[in-house]
Design a protein around this motif. Structure first.
Motif, PDB file in Angstrom:
ATOM      1  N   ALA A   1      -0.278  15.802  -3.600  1.00 10.66           N
ATOM      2  CA  ALA A   1      -1.075  14.832  -2.858  1.00 10.66           C
ATOM      3  C   ALA A   1      -1.730  13.838  -3.818  1.00 10.66           C
ATOM      4  O   ALA A   1      -1.797  12.636  -3.531  1.00 10.66           O
ATOM      5  N   GLY A   2      -2.180  14.307  -4.958  1.00  6.65           N
ATOM      6  CA  GLY A   2      -2.784  13.414  -5.946  1.00  6.65           C
ATOM      7  C   GLY A   2      -1.778  12.412  -6.475  1.00  6.65           C
ATOM      8  O   GLY A   2      -2.089  11.224  -6.633  1.00  6.65           O
ATOM      9  N   ALA A   3      -0.559  12.888  -6.762  1.00  2.14           N
ATOM     10  CA  ALA A   3       0.484  11.980  -7.231  1.00  2.14           C
ATOM     11  C   ALA A   3       0.842  10.968  -6.147  1.00  2.14           C
ATOM     12  O   ALA A   3       1.000   9.772  -6.424  1.00  2.14           O
ATOM     13  N   MET A   4       0.960  11.438  -4.914  1.00  6.53           N
ATOM     14  CA  MET A   4       1.285  10.546  -3.808  1.00  6.53           C
ATOM     15  C   MET A   4       0.166   9.536  -3.589  1.00  6.53           C
ATOM     16  O   MET A   4       0.424   8.359  -3.325  1.00  6.53           O
ATOM     17  N   TYR A   5      -1.077  10.009  -3.755  1.00  6.80           N
ATOM     18  CA  TYR A   5      -2.214   9.113  -3.572  1.00  6.80           C
ATOM     19  C   TYR A   5      -2.211   8.008  -4.623  1.00  6.80           C
ATOM     20  O   TYR A   5      -2.495   6.848  -4.312  1.00  6.80           O
ATOM     21  N   SER A   6      -1.872   8.342  -5.866  1.00  6.80           N
ATOM     22  CA  SER A   6      -1.838   7.294  -6.901  1.00  6.80           C
ATOM     23  C   SER A   6      -0.712   6.303  -6.620  1.00  6.80           C
ATOM     24  O   SER A   6      -0.860   5.102  -6.869  1.00  6.80           O
ATOM     25  N   VAL A   7       0.417   6.791  -6.076  1.00  3.83           N
ATOM     26  CA  VAL A   7       1.501   5.880  -5.687  1.00  3.83           C
ATOM     27  C   VAL A   7       1.032   4.974  -4.549  1.00  3.83           C
ATOM     28  O   VAL A   7       1.273   3.761  -4.562  1.00  3.83           O
ATOM     29  N   LEU A   8       0.343   5.537  -3.586  1.00  4.63           N
ATOM     30  CA  LEU A   8      -0.177   4.743  -2.475  1.00  4.63           C
ATOM     31  C   LEU A   8      -1.224   3.731  -2.949  1.00  4.63           C
ATOM     32  O   LEU A   8      -1.268   2.603  -2.454  1.00  4.63           O
ATOM     33  N   GLU A   9      -2.054   4.120  -3.913  1.00  2.00           N
ATOM     34  CA  GLU A   9      -3.031   3.171  -4.455  1.00  2.00           C
ATOM     35  C   GLU A   9      -2.322   1.997  -5.124  1.00  2.00           C
ATOM     36  O   GLU A   9      -2.734   0.841  -4.971  1.00  2.00           O
ATOM     37  N   SER A  10      -1.259   2.278  -5.854  1.00  2.00           N
ATOM     38  CA  SER A  10      -0.476   1.204  -6.477  1.00  2.00           C
ATOM     39  C   SER A  10       0.133   0.300  -5.407  1.00  2.00           C
ATOM     40  O   SER A  10       0.136  -0.929  -5.539  1.00  2.00           O
ATOM     41  N   GLU A  11       0.645   0.914  -4.357  1.00  2.00           N
ATOM     42  CA  GLU A  11       1.228   0.140  -3.263  1.00  2.00           C
ATOM     43  C   GLU A  11       0.177  -0.734  -2.597  1.00  2.00           C
ATOM     44  O   GLU A  11       0.428  -1.911  -2.307  1.00  2.00           O
ATOM     45  N   VAL A  12      -1.014  -0.198  -2.393  1.00  6.82           N
ATOM     46  CA  VAL A  12      -2.101  -0.968  -1.783  1.00  6.82           C
ATOM     47  C   VAL A  12      -2.473  -2.149  -2.671  1.00  6.82           C
ATOM     48  O   VAL A  12      -2.670  -3.272  -2.183  1.00  6.82           O
ATOM     49  N   ARG A  13      -2.553  -1.925  -3.995  1.00  5.41           N
ATOM     50  CA  ARG A  13      -2.876  -3.031  -4.903  1.00  5.41           C
ATOM     51  C   ARG A  13      -1.806  -4.118  -4.834  1.00  5.41           C
ATOM     52  O   ARG A  13      -2.119  -5.311  -4.802  1.00  5.41           O
ATOM     53  N   LEU A  14      -0.530  -3.711  -4.806  1.00  2.66           N
ATOM     54  CA  LEU A  14       0.551  -4.700  -4.709  1.00  2.66           C
ATOM     55  C   LEU A  14       0.503  -5.449  -3.377  1.00  2.66           C
ATOM     56  O   LEU A  14       0.703  -6.669  -3.337  1.00  2.66           O
ATOM     57  N   LYS A  15       0.252  -4.733  -2.305  1.00  2.00           N
ATOM     58  CA  LYS A  15       0.166  -5.375  -0.986  1.00  2.00           C
ATOM     59  C   LYS A  15      -1.025  -6.333  -0.934  1.00  2.00           C
ATOM     60  O   LYS A  15      -0.930  -7.415  -0.360  1.00  2.00           O
ATOM     61  N   ALA A  16      -2.134  -5.939  -1.542  1.00  2.00           N
ATOM     62  CA  ALA A  16      -3.310  -6.811  -1.563  1.00  2.00           C
ATOM     63  C   ALA A  16      -3.012  -8.072  -2.376  1.00  2.00           C
ATOM     64  O   ALA A  16      -3.424  -9.176  -1.997  1.00  2.00           O
ATOM     65  N   GLN A  17      -2.281  -7.914  -3.473  1.00  2.00           N
ATOM     66  CA  GLN A  17      -1.893  -9.080  -4.271  1.00  2.00           C
ATOM     67  C   GLN A  17      -0.963  -9.989  -3.469  1.00  2.00           C
ATOM     68  O   GLN A  17      -1.091 -11.213  -3.513  1.00  2.00           O
ATOM     69  N   THR A  18      -0.052  -9.391  -2.700  1.00  2.00           N
ATOM     70  CA  THR A  18       0.841 -10.177  -1.855  1.00  2.00           C
ATOM     71  C   THR A  18       0.055 -10.939  -0.797  1.00  2.00           C
ATOM     72  O   THR A  18       0.352 -12.104  -0.511  1.00  2.00           O
ATOM     73  N   VAL A  19      -0.955 -10.310  -0.224  1.00  2.00           N
ATOM     74  CA  VAL A  19      -1.816 -10.978   0.760  1.00  2.00           C
ATOM     75  C   VAL A  19      -2.538 -12.159   0.106  1.00  2.00           C
ATOM     76  O   VAL A  19      -2.602 -13.256   0.683  1.00  2.00           O
ATOM     77  N   ASP A  20      -3.057 -11.945  -1.095  1.00  2.00           N
ATOM     78  CA  ASP A  20      -3.750 -13.031  -1.797  1.00  2.00           C
ATOM     79  C   ASP A  20      -2.801 -14.196  -2.083  1.00  2.00           C
ATOM     80  O   ASP A  20      -3.167 -15.362  -1.919  1.00  2.00           O
TER      81      ASP A  20
END
Length: 145
Positions: free
Chosen positions: A69-88
């Motif tokens: 779950a911790g590994a998956m969470y860090s992958v999801l955090e990376s995905e969220v950062r990329l998605k937020a950058q795409t939104v910006d």
């Protein structure tokens, strides 16, 4: 009006670009919301998992589950950062498209005002000509013998 705005095609293209940018921003926002929802769901899952284990096997399973779950969470955090950058980036592209379209819209408004003014002047000149010729005709009749 007979005097058409010569940049109307460019303005339509800019409006299409703006619409495309709006769609891109909406899609990027939806993807970001989905990634945030997945991350929140994973965090809720980790928080709801039991704290202690009764046997060594269940302790190992709990540790493996938390590590995954911790590994998956860090992958999801990376995905969220990329998605937020795409939104910006999409927001910046939309702002750029809006400013380009607004410049042409202002040019079109000025053109339309100038064309309406010119048309009004032309109509007034025609009305003045009609009135002047009517006045000359009537004044020529009364001044006669």
């Amino acid at each position: 009006m007979a005097n058409t705005f010569r940049l109307a095609g460019v303005l339509r293209l800019r409006k299409l670009t703006e619409d495309r940018a709006k769609l891109r921003l909406a899609g990027a926002g939806a993807e970001l919301d989905g990634a945030l929802e997945r991350a929140g769901g994973l965090a809720a899952y980790v928080e709801s998992s039991p704290e202690g284990a009764g046997t060594s096997a269940s302790l190992a399973a709990l540790a493996a589950s938390r590590a995954a779950a911790g590994a998956m969470y860090s992958v999801l955090e990376s995905e969220v950062r990329l998605k937020a950058q795409t939104v910006d980036e999409a927001r910046a592209a939309l702002q750029q498209a809006r400013s380009e379209a607004m410049g042409l819209e202002k040019l079109q408004e000025r053109h339309d005002r100038a064309a309406a003014l010119a048309e009004g002047r032309t109509e007034q000149a025609a009305l003045d000509e009609v009135a002047s010729s009517a006045w000359h005709r009537t004044s020529g009749r009364t001044a006669g013998p």
